[in-house]
Design a protein around this motif. Structure first.
Motif, mmCIF file in Angstrom:
data_model
loop_
_atom_site.group_PDB
_atom_site.id
_atom_site.type_symbol
_atom_site.label_atom_id
_atom_site.label_comp_id
_atom_site.label_asym_id
_atom_site.label_seq_id
_atom_site.Cartn_x
_atom_site.Cartn_y
_atom_site.Cartn_z
ATOM 1 N N LEU A 168 -10.683 8.724 4.015
ATOM 2 C CA LEU A 168 -11.045 7.746 2.985
ATOM 3 C C LEU A 168 -11.376 6.405 3.631
ATOM 4 N N GLU A 169 -10.586 6.019 4.626
ATOM 5 C CA GLU A 169 -10.860 4.770 5.340
ATOM 6 C C GLU A 169 -12.197 4.840 6.077
ATOM 7 N N ILE A 229 -5.508 7.657 -5.301
ATOM 8 C CA ILE A 229 -6.744 7.435 -4.561
ATOM 9 C C ILE A 229 -7.080 5.963 -4.712
ATOM 10 N N ASP A 240 -7.335 13.455 3.269
ATOM 11 C CA ASP A 240 -6.724 12.654 4.331
ATOM 12 C C ASP A 240 -7.047 11.171 4.121
ATOM 13 N N PRO A 241 -6.020 10.304 4.062
ATOM 14 C CA PRO A 241 -6.263 8.862 3.907
ATOM 15 C C PRO A 241 -7.180 8.287 4.976
ATOM 16 N N ARG A 252 -7.832 -3.365 -4.080
ATOM 17 C CA ARG A 252 -8.263 -1.982 -4.282
ATOM 18 C C ARG A 252 -8.043 -1.554 -5.724
ATOM 19 N N ARG A 312 -4.648 11.376 -8.303
ATOM 20 C CA ARG A 312 -5.450 12.503 -7.843
ATOM 21 C C ARG A 312 -5.552 13.532 -8.969
ATOM 22 N N SER A 341 0.810 -1.215 0.000
ATOM 23 C CA SER A 341 0.000 0.000 0.000
ATOM 24 C C SER A 341 0.846 1.269 0.000
ATOM 25 N N GLU A 388 0.566 5.631 -2.222
ATOM 26 C CA GLU A 388 0.173 6.739 -1.359
ATOM 27 C C GLU A 388 -0.233 7.977 -2.150
#
Length: 324
Positions: A312-313, A159, A308-309, A271, A276, A152, A156
């Motif tokens: 998204l989570e 998206i 902010d990741p 995923r 972006r 992952s 980074e």
């Protein structure tokens, strides 16, 4: 400053500072590329590339920032073209996907089959590779989507939207001692040589974590990048296989036995991701939703607004992903 010059410096970086191969990919001459790079450097008053004689050797600190901005500008230009195409030729275009063999072989065929029937005028291309290659393809604009599970940290800057969870099975020959077992433990698996994925591929970290928790060391004797190769070497008696459950086909693999190992190894999440600022065409939204039905256009647009990741989570925290 010209867009052509920005394209040249980005492509030189994409081709590992090889001006010759850059010129070849752009169907132009090497002196022409070098001349335009020099002209841009003269206009800006800074060196973008370090040199040794006639050869480019590195990006300068200023060059790193300039290339990053140039990538963003070129991406926005592509976005403008995409917006125009959405109105002039909504069902025509291209879609490039970067993914692993397992996704290409077992998860994507039905999705792609439906997609090409719905969008016959969209040219679809697939690039298979390692996680680092997949990330590189998308970050450099060679692919629109990355579909991956592992590493992952490589994604980074993209998206990345969760699509589904998948589990693992133990694959053995019918004459193997474990073939008649309905359930196995990590200690059972540790007794035998293993055939599994290369480290960094297709959820391999889950296998390593399971053995670490049990304070055992796996006897990995052979690794491969795809499940078909793993099954081939299980058939040869090299070891027992640990691979994605979806890669076992009851009809095609009837000479092998699959034993559920989802209670031993943590499930992994596949995923789909994109850069972006990407302007998604309607057919791109439809492809994503076909692959992961919970990712409808509104959900994707909401995800694209988040910086902010963690946000998204949280957006997908309450979504129950399918398991394959």
């Amino acid at each position: 400053m010209k867009l052509q010059q920005l394209k040249y410096i980005v492509e030189v970086v994409n081709h590992d500072l090889n001006v010759s191969s850059t010129a070849e990919s752009l169907f132009t001459s090497q002196p022409g590329v070098s001349k335009q790079i020099r002209a841009l450097e003269d206009e800006l008053g800074v060196q973008i590339f370090g040199r040794s004689g006639k050869h480019l050797t590195k990006l300068t600190p200023a060059g790193e920032q300039i290339v990053d901005i140039a990538r963003d500008i070129l991406s926005r230009v592509d976005g403008i073209k995409s917006v125009a195409s959405e109105y002039t030729t909504p069902d025509k275009g291209k879609l490039n996907i970067a993914t692993t063999h397992t996704q290409a072989r077992y998860a994507l065929p039905s999705v792609i089959s439906q997609f090409v029937k719905r969008y016959p005028n969209v040219s679809l291309h697939m690039h298979q590779g390692a996680p680092s290659q997949i990330a590189d393809f998308v970050q450099k604009g060679k692919s629109d989507f990355a579909i991956a599970t592992e590493a992952s940290h490589l994604y980074e800057d993209l998206i990345m939207l969760p699509c589904y969870h998948w589990t693992r099975s133990l694959i053995v020959r019918r004459d193997h001692p474990l073939a008649t077992r309905s359930s196995v433990s990590i200690h059972d698996i540790a007794r035998f040589p293993l055939v599994t994925y290369v480290f960094g591929f297709t959820g391999r970290s889950s296998l390593d974590s399971a053995f670490d928790r049990a304070k055992l060391k796996p006897n990995i004797v052979f690794t491969a990048t795809d499940a078909d190769v793993i099954k081939t070497y299980v058939r040869l008696g090299v070891g027992i296989g640990v691979m994605a459950s979806m890669a076992y086909d009851k009809a095609l693999d009837s000479d092998l036995v699959a034993i559920d190992a989802s209670h031993i190894f943590d499930a992994s999440t596949t995923r789909i991701g994109f850069r972006r600022g990407t302007v998604l065409r309607t057919y791109m939204y439809d492809f994503i939703e076909s692959f992961a039905p919970h990712l409808d256009r509104n959900t994707i647009d909401r995800a694209m607004q988040l910086k902010d990741p963690l946000e998204l989570e949280n957006l997908f925290g309450q979504v129950e992903l399918p398991i394959r």
